[in-house]
Design a protein around this motif. Sequence first.
Motif, PDB file in Angstrom:
ATOM      1  N   GLN A   1      64.341 100.849   4.800  1.00 52.07           N
ATOM      2  CA  GLN A   1      63.454 100.751   3.454  1.00 52.07           C
ATOM      3  C   GLN A   1      64.329 101.406   2.414  1.00 52.07           C
ATOM      4  N   GLY A   2      64.124 100.603   1.271  1.00 57.70           N
ATOM      5  CA  GLY A   2      65.096 100.872   0.123  1.00 57.70           C
ATOM      6  C   GLY A   2      66.467 100.068   0.082  1.00 57.70           C
ATOM      7  N   ALA A   3      66.698  99.547   1.029  1.00 55.63           N
ATOM      8  CA  ALA A   3      68.089  98.944   1.370  1.00 55.63           C
ATOM      9  C   ALA A   3      68.172  97.805   0.131  1.00 55.63           C
ATOM     10  N   GLY A   4      66.918  97.300  -0.021  1.00 57.67           N
ATOM     11  CA  GLY A   4      67.081  96.012  -1.058  1.00 57.67           C
ATOM     12  C   GLY A   4      66.623  94.731  -0.285  1.00 57.67           C
ATOM     13  N   LYS A   5      65.985  94.858   0.744  1.00 51.03           N
ATOM     14  CA  LYS A   5      65.543  93.553   1.539  1.00 51.03           C
ATOM     15  C   LYS A   5      64.567  92.488   0.430  1.00 51.03           C
ATOM     16  N   THR A   6      63.601  93.146   0.041  1.00 50.41           N
ATOM     17  CA  THR A   6      62.609  92.377  -0.733  1.00 50.41           C
ATOM     18  C   THR A   6      63.183  91.763  -2.046  1.00 50.41           C
ATOM     19  N   THR A   7      63.995  92.681  -2.712  1.00 52.23           N
ATOM     20  CA  THR A   7      64.740  92.114  -3.890  1.00 52.23           C
ATOM     21  C   THR A   7      65.668  91.050  -3.254  1.00 52.23           C
ATOM     22  N   THR A   8      66.549  91.203  -2.346  1.00 55.04           N
ATOM     23  CA  THR A   8      67.653  90.073  -1.892  1.00 55.04           C
ATOM     24  C   THR A   8      66.564  89.074  -1.575  1.00 55.04           C
TER      25      THR A   8
ATOM     26  N   ASP B   1      52.911  92.889  -2.163  1.00 54.05           N
ATOM     27  CA  ASP B   1      52.785  92.531  -3.470  1.00 54.05           C
ATOM     28  C   ASP B   1      53.755  92.542  -4.010  1.00 54.05           C
ATOM     29  N   GLN B   2      54.992  93.163  -3.698  1.00 53.10           N
ATOM     30  CA  GLN B   2      56.196  93.210  -4.467  1.00 53.10           C
ATOM     31  C   GLN B   2      56.696  91.742  -4.259  1.00 53.10           C
ATOM     32  N   LEU B   3      56.699  91.559  -2.942  1.00 54.09           N
ATOM     33  CA  LEU B   3      57.167  90.234  -2.733  1.00 54.09           C
ATOM     34  C   LEU B   3      56.629  88.917  -3.231  1.00 54.09           C
TER      35      LEU B   3
ATOM     36  N   LEU C   1      75.967  97.119  -5.512  1.00 50.82           N
ATOM     37  CA  LEU C   1      77.344  97.298  -5.916  1.00 50.82           C
ATOM     38  C   LEU C   1      77.624  97.460  -7.442  1.00 50.82           C
ATOM     39  N   ASP C   2      76.334  97.075  -8.242  1.00 48.42           N
ATOM     40  CA  ASP C   2      76.763  97.462  -9.722  1.00 48.42           C
ATOM     41  C   ASP C   2      76.676  98.770  -9.875  1.00 48.42           C
ATOM     42  N   GLY C   3      76.311  99.669  -8.968  1.00 47.51           N
ATOM     43  CA  GLY C   3      76.421 101.230  -8.884  1.00 47.51           C
ATOM     44  C   GLY C   3      77.927 101.435  -9.000  1.00 47.51           C
TER      45      GLY C   3
HETATM   46  P1  GDP Z   1      63.376  97.243   0.621  1.00 47.28           P
HETATM   47  O1  GDP Z   1      62.635  98.499   0.524  1.00 47.28           O
HETATM   48  O2  GDP Z   1      64.914  96.922   1.418  1.00 47.28           O
HETATM   49  O3  GDP Z   1      62.702  95.948   0.332  1.00 47.28           O
HETATM   50  O4  GDP Z   1      64.093  97.312  -0.967  1.00 47.28           O
HETATM   51  P2  GDP Z   1      63.759  96.843  -2.310  1.00 47.28           P
HETATM   52  O5  GDP Z   1      63.932  95.378  -2.437  1.00 47.28           O
HETATM   53  O6  GDP Z   1      62.232  97.287  -2.619  1.00 47.28           O
HETATM   54  O7  GDP Z   1      64.798  97.564  -3.189  1.00 47.28           O
HETATM   55  C1  GDP Z   1      64.722  99.329  -3.402  1.00 47.28           C
HETATM   56  C2  GDP Z   1      65.251  99.279  -4.903  1.00 47.28           C
HETATM   57  O8  GDP Z   1      66.622  98.917  -4.927  1.00 47.28           O
HETATM   58  C3  GDP Z   1      64.346  98.692  -5.943  1.00 47.28           C
HETATM   59  O9  GDP Z   1      64.297  99.594  -6.772  1.00 47.28           O
HETATM   60  C4  GDP Z   1      65.446  97.299  -6.325  1.00 47.28           C
HETATM   61  O10 GDP Z   1      65.154  97.051  -7.498  1.00 47.28           O
HETATM   62  C5  GDP Z   1      66.643  98.121  -6.164  1.00 47.28           C
HETATM   63  N1  GDP Z   1      67.796  97.071  -5.821  1.00 47.28           N
HETATM   64  C6  GDP Z   1      68.069  96.111  -4.772  1.00 47.28           C
HETATM   65  N2  GDP Z   1      69.045  95.523  -4.881  1.00 47.28           N
HETATM   66  C7  GDP Z   1      69.960  95.973  -5.935  1.00 47.28           C
HETATM   67  C8  GDP Z   1      71.062  95.722  -6.371  1.00 47.28           C
HETATM   68  O11 GDP Z   1      71.718  94.832  -6.009  1.00 47.28           O
HETATM   69  N3  GDP Z   1      71.299  96.629  -7.672  1.00 47.28           N
HETATM   70  C9  GDP Z   1      70.539  97.127  -8.303  1.00 47.28           C
HETATM   71  N4  GDP Z   1      71.121  98.052  -9.121  1.00 47.28           N
HETATM   72  N5  GDP Z   1      69.615  97.667  -7.525  1.00 47.28           N
HETATM   73  C10 GDP Z   1      69.003  96.886  -6.439  1.00 47.28           C
END
Ligand code: GDP
Length: 309
Positions: A113-120, A159-161, A263-265
């Motif tokens: 959770q929080g890794a960025g799955k939904t965003t990716t 909802d996020q997706l 990686l932008d961090g």
């Molecule tokens: P999930 O729980 O794995 O589905 O994670 P989310 O997709 O919800 O992402 C968790 C947080 O990380 C969100 O606030 C996203 O906007 C952020 N996030 C995801 N990918 C990136 C990225 O490549 N760069 C940055 N800066 N933030 C990201």
Amino acid sequence: MLENLTQRLSRVVKTIKGEARLTEANTQDMLREVRMALLEADVALPVVRDFIARVKEQALGTEVADSLNPGQALVGVVHKELTGLMGGSDGEFASELSLATQPPAVILMAGLQGAGKTTTTGKLAKWLSEGGHTAKGKKSGKKKTLVVSADVYRPAAIDQLKTVAAQVGVDFFPSDGSQKPEDIARAALDHAKRHYYDILIVDTAGRLGIDEDMMREIRALYDLLNPIETLFVVDAMQGQDAVNVAKAFGDALPLTGVVLTKLDGDARGGAALSVRHVTGKPLKFVGVSEKLDGLEPFHPERMAQRVLG
Ligand code: GDP
């Protein structure tokens, strides 16, 4: 500012100028600096140990070209080794997704959770539906893409997706928290087949840490969906911990690739080496922004440079 590896090594190397070969004696201090640099970049300790052993094996006996000092020669070996371990130089490395199968090609997203799955998932859907270019610069052709969330634990995740899908203009298959993840997956797959989608991306539930139930659930989804790509999504900021998480996912699932997010961090990207080392799977993409166009093909050379500083 962190000193970069070349600077660090040239500091050590001042005392051993003019040697024609890299030897056990003259590389010892330099290898210590390489080790420190990798640890500062958050590469996991066991991975650092293995890496140093490999570099040592490669380096010993290497002739130092007249134009170089031993430090520069060693940086060359380190850079080459690191690039090789992360998948070879850009020219020969294919980070492309392999999607050649009877459609729909299913992509399963795995990670904490929080890794960025939904965003990716959203980024990939955009990439594929627009025919994103590959690491070699080729366009892959536009794909009719459907996304679905099997995360029934956090209603907000579905909802996020949905929001993300609308933002990138791809179709979203509805699901809700009262359903079983496998039922959602089955229905989405059936829908994708009947409506001739090229791609189905399945976002899954993560947990805050490694969890047996999570692994069982995603394994069941894997067995049901028979995905052509199973992508492990990992946050670059996870640093040392990335190694354990990657191992757990790699043991539970036949991963086909890794996406390193955030990686932008200011992470130096050591997780790239750790994850590659423990899973043996290629890094395919990196996330470079919160925005949905912030996805790039993975470039081993650039990542090697970043890790070395
Ligand atoms: P999930 O729980 O794995 O589905 O994670 P989310 O997709 O919800 O992402 C968790 C947080 O990380 C969100 O606030 C996203 O906007 C952020 N996030 C995801 N990918 C990136 C990225 O490549 N760069 C940055 N800066 N933030 C990201």
